[in-house]
Design a protein around this motif. Sequence first.
Motif: not given
Length: 362
Positions: A78-79, A97-98, A111-114, A119-121
């Motif tokens: 988590q971040k 997860s999101e 929102s987006m489903d990670s 590659q995560e924003p």
Amino acid sequence: MNKGWKLLGAALIATSLLAGCSEKEVLGMSGDDMIEKIITAESEPASYYAEGLLKMWTDGEITNTVKVKEWVNGNTGQKRIETEEDGNVSYAVHNGSEILIYEQEAKTAFSMDSSSLQQEPNQTQKQMLVDQLERMRDSHNVKMLGQETLEGHEVIHIELTPKDEKSLSMSSEYWIDPKKWMVIKATTTHGDNKSEVLYDLIDYNPKFTAKTFTLDLPADVEIKKMNDVMNNKEITLEEAEKAVGQPFLQYAGKDLELSRIEMTSSIGEHSRDEVTLYYVKDNKPEISITVFQAPKENVDEKLLPEEKKVTIRDTEGSYMSIIRNLSWSEAGLRYSIMGENDAWTIEKLQAWAEKLRLPDPS
């Protein structure tokens, strides 16, 4: 929301690195050995809370001063990242997860489903630094400048400079705490542009609550699904031509392999389908080309500060050195090619563009 994304991304230039080395071992390494160790190390992410300041300069003048706060739970992934500039606050929270992005000034949230992202924003600082070092290791000289004291931390200072003195490539410096593998300070210089991140508060034993990795948004803020705004999917060449509306220039050389084709669809005032072809060599990214229907206005007249006019395939286009990107319009289509490493000079990109051809109708 471009400004918020840009600042959130730039704020993540520094990193925590748990490479598993002892401090004594690291101080005995050469700069190249240390980069190799950082890149190849298998490590567990750290938990921490940090506060710092991001500064950006152009032509010696400060253009942005951004306060940064970060919460990272290494156990759960988590971040939470907050940036503030001139009283305007942007948030990026990943609950595992999101991902939720919120820009307070614009009152917009996405929102987006990670789990579906490659590659995560809000990519971790470790990942961003390792990616950058991987791109720079072959084209830059690495120098260990010694041990220093910075913000109460004993740090090792390394410098990366382009091997080609005539190159417009980026130079970087890092001040790293080898006990915790946290980058306390990082600077990058690219032409007349410079950025610096300095952390003046770091807590390696943070206490997180149930609300740390959540956002309580105002009732009047609508959360939009990122997929509704920007939809990416992998497609075939046939589907790519259909999306663009006509055959388009492609690379037919044998030295690079086409690894995949992606289509990005956006909605709104400037809705369009963009197609990107990614080329690799020995499974490593080399270059990409993006194609879409050319806009009616002459985009080459609206140059950014880092952009300049150049000739591409006997037509006027533009080159942005900071991202190694050439853009031009041809036969009703807009093309953009981007080199994935510093070996792609403007001359090499122009030569590659000359090799592009329309597909054989047969």
